[in-house]
Design a protein around this motif. Structure first.
Motif, PDB file in Angstrom:
ATOM      1  N   TYR A  11       0.907  -1.216  -0.054  1.00  0.00           N
ATOM      2  CA  TYR A  11      -0.025  -0.009   0.105  1.00  0.00           C
ATOM      3  C   TYR A  11       0.937   1.291   0.118  1.00  0.00           C
ATOM      4  CZ  TYR A  11      -3.728  -3.441   1.143  1.00  0.00           C
ATOM      5  OH  TYR A  11      -4.440  -4.583   1.277  1.00  0.00           O
ATOM      6  N   VAL A  46      -2.024  -4.235  -6.281  1.00  0.00           N
ATOM      7  CA  VAL A  46      -2.975  -4.926  -5.490  1.00  0.00           C
ATOM      8  C   VAL A  46      -3.885  -5.774  -6.047  1.00  0.00           C
ATOM      9  CG1 VAL A  46      -4.531  -4.519  -3.293  1.00  0.00           C
ATOM     10  CG2 VAL A  46      -2.632  -2.762  -3.827  1.00  0.00           C
ATOM     11  N   ILE A  80      -9.909  -5.924  -5.406  1.00  0.00           N
ATOM     12  CA  ILE A  80      -9.804  -5.055  -4.192  1.00  0.00           C
ATOM     13  C   ILE A  80     -11.061  -4.703  -3.575  1.00  0.00           C
ATOM     14  CG2 ILE A  80      -7.816  -3.931  -5.198  1.00  0.00           C
ATOM     15  CD1 ILE A  80      -9.493  -1.712  -6.463  1.00  0.00           C
ATOM     16  N   ASP A 108      -8.788  -1.547   0.536  1.00  0.00           N
ATOM     17  CA  ASP A 108      -7.616  -1.650  -0.400  1.00  0.00           C
ATOM     18  C   ASP A 108      -7.563  -0.250  -1.050  1.00  0.00           C
ATOM     19  OD1 ASP A 108      -7.101  -4.303   0.305  1.00  0.00           O
ATOM     20  OD2 ASP A 108      -8.443  -4.862  -0.865  1.00  0.00           O
TER      21      ASP A 108
END
Length: 548
Positions: A448, A497, A504, A508
């Motif tokens: 992230y 991701v 996601i 997220d």
């Protein structure tokens, strides 16, 4: 100088905030409704009490202009009551009223509290830098529990008297802050002492900061400096200590004594810059000095058998301070260079700040990283050892050549962080390309944080993802950053991701882009409308997958 004039001379920072009672929007100046100002008071005091305490003055603009808190008496009662009526449990605030430039102002002061304070509308706030930030109740309670276990500075020492303090040092603090008052009143202002039965009772913080003999009250409140020959510690017959010195004194003098002791042992290094040799110390001044300040200010004084130790080796400097990190500060957050602050010793921190040793709270560690990297050195190492020793390691090994530093200089206007600079150098040396996974491995970030940093590089026109669905980022022309308008930046930042998880969720998007839940929903809807994502499931089970 009055208390209110003194407040105006304080350095802006964690401990002080101004609030206006006027609304200047729409080209008009009108007095704000008192109920709105009362909420401002409650929010700031609750956030400060949940952190390290502080002061709020009503009737002064952000630029320091005095505008006044000119309300009728019945309205002023609402403001005075805000710490009780808008916060639960109520915050104990000291309220003083006076005039500046012939205009009425109100001063609210709160100490840090052992309780977690909640606004009556259900919100929990924490003071971080100069903001009141929503914070999970569980995290605040964990932080408070940590403080309850470790409080040492506020403990009153009944046998100590004013004769045990160096009053000249206290007066020096008063002079620095423009306070023309007695030593006892200065101590009371900083909550370092209080009157009981006709005598002044001192806290441990007062004795550590200003004591004539601090070691009488805490046997390991000084600093041990040890210089070793080579790059490792050896014992017994191979003992390689070449210098050992015990540095002692009240904390307001201890830091400067440490500087004077260590500075002669720092070597100079020469670098060839633009055909001239440039002399620099092996460690940037800010980096090693700020690390010492942090060690003194934030160590856990509960541990009387452990002290601060500074170990100097040929290739590094290690500053070791007793104590675990204070919630919500974590190693991960420090390594991500988040500007987050929580102090174990808020009263000691405040005095050291007003003596000029500390500046904005939460800025120290990120600025140490920046100072090291600006000099072409490796970023500092940070670790917490099993025996609750927090260690910062500064290495004098050069990470970037002068040529690379000159190449990086062209990105100064973009305001890149150290990790972003490292990935640009890595890409330059690897065919002008890199992946999100390489970024994570290089700087020790999670997916992230890597995604957020890469998104910024895309927005600043330094990086592109040339192929839809690809995972290799490329550098643009490094001398001419291009505008990123029209590029699907959010999608590029989310792709790693998506690739790793196969889908996601709202969480997220929030973590990868650093946005709110509302903004994450809006971004998801836009990417669906653009045909990049499609939605599966509903409500809490909703997730998004890439459109092939």
């Amino acid at each position: 100088m009055s208390d209110f004039e003194w407040i105006l001379h304080q350095q802006e920072g964690q401990f002080f905030e101004r609030k206006s009672c006027f609304d200047r929007s729409q080209g008009k100046v009108r007095r704000r409704p008192v109920r709105d100002v009362a909420w401002d008071v409650a929010e700031t005091l609750a956030a400060m009490a949940n952190a390290d305490g502080g002061a709020l003055v009503l009737g002064i603009e952000d630029d320091g202009a005095v505008s006044g808190a000119d309300y009728p008496e019945d309205r002023l009662k609402i403001l005075r009551s805000a710490p009780k009526t808008h916060i639960k449990p109520a915050v104990k605030a000291r309220i003083r009223e006076g005039k500046l430039d012939e205009k009425p102002v109100l001063l609210f002061e709160v100490d840090w509290s052992m309780e977690a304070h909640q606004l009556t509308d259900g919100r929990y706030l924490l003071r971080i830098d100069d903001r009141n930030v929503p914070f999970p109740a569980g995290d605040i309670e964990a932080m408070k529990e940590g403080k309850r276990r470790r409080v040492t500075e506020t403990r009153f020492v009944s046998e100590a008297t004013l004769a045990d303090l160096d009053l000249a040092l206290i007066d020096r603090l008063g002079e620095r802050q423009g306070m023309r008052t007695s030593s006892e009143e200065i101590l009371a202002h900083y909550r370092l002492a209080e009157g009981r039965n006709g005598r002044t009772v001192l806290t441990m913080a007062a004795l550590l900061l200003f004591g004539k003999d601090p070691g009488r009250w805490h046997p390991r409140c000084g600093i041990d400096f040890v210089k070793y020959e080579g790059i490792e510690r050896r014992v017994g017959a191979a003992l390689n200590i070449i210098k050992r010195e015990r540095i002692e004194g009240p904390l307001v003098l201890l830091i400067e004594k440490a500087y004077e002791t260590i500075r002669p042992h720092l070597r100079e290094r020469q670098r060839l810059v633009d055909l001239f040799f440039e002399e620099k110390l092996e460690y940037p001044n800010f980096a090693w000095q700020e690390t010492i300040v942090n060690a003194v200010a934030h160590r856990d004084y509960r541990y009387e058998g452990l002290g601060i130790e500074i170990w100097m080796f040929d290739d590094r400097l290690e500053i070791r301070s007793p104590g675990e990190l204070v919630e919500p500060v974590t190693l991960e957050r420090l390594l991500r260079r988040e500007r987050i602050h929580a102090s174990r010793n808020p009263r000691i921190v405040r005095v050291l700040s007003d003596f000029g040793y500390m500046r904005e709270q939460g800025e120290g560690i990120p600025r140490i990283f920046e100072a090291m990297e600006r000099d072409g050195l490796y970023p500092p190492g940070i670790r917490l050892e099993a025996e609750a020793i927090f260690t910062v390691t500064l290495r004098n090994t050069v990470a970037y050549s002068p040529e690379t530093l000159r190449w990086l200089a062209q990105f100064e206007p973009q305001g890149l962080n150290g990790n972003q600079k490292r990935i640009l150098v890595y890409a330059k040396e690897h065919q002008n390309a890199f992946t999100n996974r390489e970024y994570q491995k290089l700087v020790g970030a999670d997916i992230y944080q890597a995604s957020r940093d890469i998104k910024e590089l895309i927005v600043k026109g330094l990086v592109k993802l040339p192929r839809k669905g690809g995972c290799i980022y490329e550098l643009f022309s490094v001398t001419t950053p291009v505008a990123a308008a029209g590029m699907p930046q959010e999608y590029y930042a989310l792709e790693p991701v998506l690739e790793e998880k196969g889908y996601i969720k709202n969480e997220d998007i929030r973590r990868a882009l650093g946005v709110s839940q509302f903004s994450a929903n809006r971004i998801a809807k836009r990417l669906i409308a653009e045909g990049r994502l499609k939605s599966e499931g509903s409500k809490r089970g909703r997730r998004y997958v890439s459109v092939s």
